[in-house]
Each structure stands twice: as C-alpha cells, then as structure tokens.
Design a protein around this motif. Structure first.
Motif, short mmCIF file in Angstrom:
data_model
loop_
_atom_site.label_atom_id
_atom_site.label_comp_id
_atom_site.label_asym_id
_atom_site.label_seq_id
_atom_site.Cartn_x
_atom_site.Cartn_y
_atom_site.Cartn_z
N HIS A 144 19.87 -8.89 -41.22
CA HIS A 144 19.35 -10.25 -42.11
C HIS A 144 18.56 -9.39 -42.76
O HIS A 144 17.53 -9.41 -42.02
CB HIS A 144 19.02 -11.39 -41.12
N TRP A 145 18.17 -9.08 -44.44
CA TRP A 145 17.58 -9.54 -44.61
C TRP A 145 16.34 -9.77 -45.63
O TRP A 145 16.85 -10.48 -46.06
CB TRP A 145 17.67 -8.47 -45.75
N LEU A 146 14.99 -10.22 -45.27
CA LEU A 146 14.14 -11.40 -45.48
C LEU A 146 12.70 -9.97 -46.07
O LEU A 146 12.08 -9.80 -45.63
CB LEU A 146 13.60 -11.07 -44.37
N ALA A 147 13.46 -11.05 -47.71
CA ALA A 147 12.65 -9.85 -49.33
C ALA A 147 12.06 -11.26 -49.91
O ALA A 147 13.25 -12.03 -49.90
CB ALA A 147 13.55 -8.60 -49.48
N PRO A 148 10.77 -11.00 -50.27
CA PRO A 148 10.24 -11.73 -51.51
C PRO A 148 11.46 -11.82 -52.27
O PRO A 148 11.52 -13.38 -53.06
CB PRO A 148 9.43 -11.38 -51.51
N MET A 149 12.19 -10.99 -52.72
CA MET A 149 12.94 -11.18 -54.29
C MET A 149 13.93 -11.47 -53.96
O MET A 149 14.76 -11.85 -52.94
CB MET A 149 12.78 -9.75 -54.86
N ARG A 150 15.41 -11.74 -54.83
CA ARG A 150 16.27 -12.55 -54.59
C ARG A 150 17.32 -11.36 -55.55
O ARG A 150 17.35 -11.16 -56.43
CB ARG A 150 16.30 -13.49 -55.92
N PRO A 151 18.24 -10.32 -54.86
CA PRO A 151 19.04 -9.81 -55.10
C PRO A 151 20.02 -10.08 -55.92
O PRO A 151 20.73 -11.33 -55.97
CB PRO A 151 19.29 -9.24 -53.73
N ALA A 152 20.24 -9.48 -56.16
CA ALA A 152 21.89 -9.42 -57.94
C ALA A 152 22.21 -8.00 -57.32
O ALA A 152 22.17 -7.30 -58.07
CB ALA A 152 21.27 -10.05 -58.81
N ARG A 153 23.39 -8.11 -56.32
CA ARG A 153 24.11 -7.04 -56.56
C ARG A 153 23.41 -5.58 -56.23
O ARG A 153 23.95 -4.82 -56.80
CB ARG A 153 25.30 -6.77 -57.67
N LEU A 154 22.91 -6.57 -55.04
CA LEU A 154 22.45 -4.80 -54.31
C LEU A 154 22.87 -4.53 -53.19
O LEU A 154 22.52 -4.06 -52.55
CB LEU A 154 20.87 -5.19 -54.42
N ILE A 155 23.26 -6.07 -52.59
CA ILE A 155 23.63 -5.20 -50.93
C ILE A 155 25.06 -4.63 -50.45
O ILE A 155 25.97 -5.15 -51.71
CB ILE A 155 23.48 -7.29 -50.63
N PRO A 156 24.93 -4.02 -49.84
CA PRO A 156 26.11 -3.46 -49.83
C PRO A 156 27.31 -3.77 -49.17
O PRO A 156 28.14 -3.07 -49.17
CB PRO A 156 25.22 -2.10 -48.69
N CYS A 157 26.82 -4.60 -48.26
CA CYS A 157 27.53 -5.03 -47.45
C CYS A 157 27.70 -6.03 -47.06
O CYS A 157 26.79 -6.93 -46.79
CB CYS A 157 27.77 -4.04 -45.47
N LEU A 158 28.78 -7.18 -46.64
CA LEU A 158 28.62 -8.61 -46.32
C LEU A 158 27.90 -8.91 -44.70
O LEU A 158 28.11 -9.71 -44.75
CB LEU A 158 30.07 -9.15 -46.35
N GLN A 159 28.41 -7.58 -44.00
CA GLN A 159 27.71 -7.88 -42.56
C GLN A 159 26.39 -7.59 -43.02
O GLN A 159 24.79 -7.27 -42.21
CB GLN A 159 27.53 -6.69 -41.73
N MET A 160 25.44 -7.34 -44.63
CA MET A 160 24.45 -7.32 -45.06
C MET A 160 23.50 -9.48 -44.99
O MET A 160 24.55 -9.49 -46.55
CB MET A 160 23.21 -6.25 -44.79
N ARG A 161 22.73 -10.01 -44.76
CA ARG A 161 22.38 -10.98 -45.67
C ARG A 161 21.31 -10.83 -45.76
O ARG A 161 20.54 -11.11 -45.09
CB ARG A 161 23.02 -12.54 -44.48
#
Length: 346
Positions: A272-289
C-alpha cells in the motif's frame, strides 16, 4: 521466478466457453444468452457443467435452443472447481473462457484477451475487468505488451486460460470443495510456476456475485473455511506492507527496493503505497495500491487485512513520517528505513 518449460506461442487459435451451473436458472439463462449473442463468432463450443442442480434448472438447460452447446448433468454436487476441471477436460480448444453462471456479457472482449495471450507467451490467464474491479483506478497502472495489467490474484468469475497450462498444473484443487479461494489458490500455483496473470482494463463484464450460494450463512462458512486453508498454504499472502515515499515513483525506485516489492507480490501479499502525488500509469501490479483504507488503519480482526510492516523511503515528507511513526508505535509495528529494508529483503 522460474520460466515455465512449456512456454510457446499459441498454435491453435480456438476458444471454448465453460460455464459451471448450480441452480439460479434465470441468472444462468441470462448468462448463456449473453455469451451466444456477444461471443458467438469468437467461440467454438459452450460446455455447461450442471452440478446436480434442481429440476427447474435441469429442464431449462435441456431446452436450450442453441447449437454447439454441450450440457453435462453431474450425478452429485462437486463444487465449482471440480466442475470446471471436468468441463475443461472435455474441451480440445487452445484456450478456455471460464464464466460463473451469474456473469453477463455485453461485448465481445475475446479478441482483446486472446491478443494479450498471443503477445505474451508467459501469460497463462487474462481476466476481463468489470464491476468486480470498480474499486481500482486502473488508469494508475502500467500496462504490459498486450495491454494487460499484471496481477497475482486470480478472480475466477471470468478468465481466459491456456488449456494446456491449466491441465498441466492440475486445475482447481478439489480440497476447496464447493467453492471460494480455489481460484486464488490456482493463481498462486501458476505464479509459483513462473506463469503470469493479468487483467485487461479495456475488456468489461458484469458479475452479479453470490448467484449460487448467496451471501448468507453458507457463504460465510465456506469463505471462512477456505480462507483458513489458503493462508495455511501461503502464510506470506497475509503480508500487507505500507510504503511511505515522497515524490519518488516506482520506475525510479532503487532496484533492490523493487526486488523487495516483487517478493511481496509473488508471495501473494500487498504493498500500500502512500505518497503525496497522484500516480498516472505508474504502478506496476494490482497488488500495489496507492493509499490505504480505513480498514487497514483500524487494524481489523482479520489478519490478512492488517498492515504488518511499514517501509519508509528517505524522501518521505517529515510530517507524514512523524504521524506514521506515532500510529505504528500505538500498534506495535516496526518502522523500517529503506537502508534497513535493503539489508533484510535482498
């Protein structure tokens, strides 16, 4: 991960449909009608496995007006997994689309799914997105060649699978009985065998859910029993990692961090990735949220829904880190700096 020994291009472009059925005649008829209407030009045969349904469902199946449908009435109820196993053995197609009987098809998504399998010879299963994936913002995820998003969790209500791979791995495990978690277990075994699984965000399907068992006591007992069986086999699948970063994106994470994250994915866990930015097509797998739920923060009664570890990158915002340190101390969780993670994970 090992590379499957039988990786090869699809040589026989043929698709059959398998629909296991247990009661719910109206939903089942709607499913079959939609398959014939929307997928008819892309499939050869429909194999319906009637799992000892009631007389009304039995009669409805025998009165279907369509050609190229094979109906088999099992003498006793075997459950979802065993029914699918039997039906797939009757097929001779290169790929099989498995559908729950409470699924409704509204478009011909098979060309998209088949193209993904043909593009990636290590892709064993491709799942159409739909209402079961509504909670995911699929635009946040990277796509692999073939247009799919990687996942390590197989949702069995609808998926296209290479038939030879399904049979080679032994299909669904009958230990899960009438149903629940047998699909997730199959996905774990495929992943451990070096195969890939994916979700195609451009293919859509509607799944009602609970069409055979409903959501009452029977559902809860089956789900609880099979959940315990699944986690007894794959205890690290309970692993939920909370990853705090600043403006770093996964593509720029250090290689050893990405290796550590991949280890979590391939064990069946989540990051579960907590970061101030809103990602757009950056996350590599559905097991990362991106972000985390209230359920995770409240440390609910189910161990598989709790944060187990906290990882912090050096660029994490100081205020966020201080708040997370405080929350972690309350719940007895150790907060690891990336330097510590690197020495323990790789």
């Amino acid at each position: 991960m090992p590379i499957p020994s039988s990786v090869m291009p699809l040589s026989n472009p043929s698709i059959d449909v398998v629909i296991p059925v247990y009661n719910a005649p109206e939903l089942t008829r709607c499913c079959i009608d939609s398959v014939v209407t929307c997928l008819g030009r892309s499939i050869e045969y429909i194999y319906i496995q009637d799992d000892a349904s009631d007389p009304e469902t039995h009669q409805m199946l025998d009165s279907l007006p369509y050609e190229h449908i094979h109906v088999h009435h099992a003498p006793k109820n075997q459950g979802f997994g065993a029914s699918v196993n039997e039906a797939i053995k009757r097929s001779s197609a290169s790929c099989v689309l498995v559908l729950n009987s409470d699924v409704e098809v509204s478009e011909n998504f098979l060309p998209l799914l088949y193209t993904a399998l043909a593009t990636d010879p290590q892709l064993a299963v491709i799942i159409p997105a739909g209402n079961d994936y509504a909670k995911h913002d699929l635009e946040q995820y990277l796509r692999r060649p073939g247009g799919y998003i990687p996942t390590q969790r197989l949702q069995g209500h609808a998926f296209l699978v290479r038939r030879d791979v399904f049979l080679e791995i032994g299909g669904f495990d009958p230990a899960f009985g009438r149903g629940y978690y047998e699909d997730i277990d199959l996905g774990r075994r495929l992943d451990l065998g070096g195969w890939r699984l994916g979700v195609h965000p451009d293919a859509h399907i509607y799944h009602k859910g609970g069409g055979s068992f409903g959501r009452g006591r029977a559902f809860r007992e089956l789900a609880r029993r099979n959940r315990n069986l699944y986690y007894s086999r794959y205890p690290n699948a309970r692993r939920n990692v909370l990853l705090l970063s600043g403006n770093s994106i996964p593509a720029h994470f250090p290689p050893n961090l990405m290796d550590a994250i991949e280890n979590v994915f391939h064990a069946g866990g989540y990051v579960h990735w907590l970061a101030p930015m809103r990602p757009a097509r950056l996350i590599p797998c559905l097991q990362m949220r991106h972000g985390f739920s209230i359920e995770l923060m409240l440390r609910g009664w189910r161990a598989d829904k709790r944060v187990a570890e906290v990882w912090v990158l050096s660029d994490a915002p100081r205020v966020w880190r201080a708040l997370l340190d405080f929350w972690a101390r309350i719940h007895g969780l150790k907060v690891l700096l990336w330097e510590e993670i690197a020495s323990t994970e790789v």
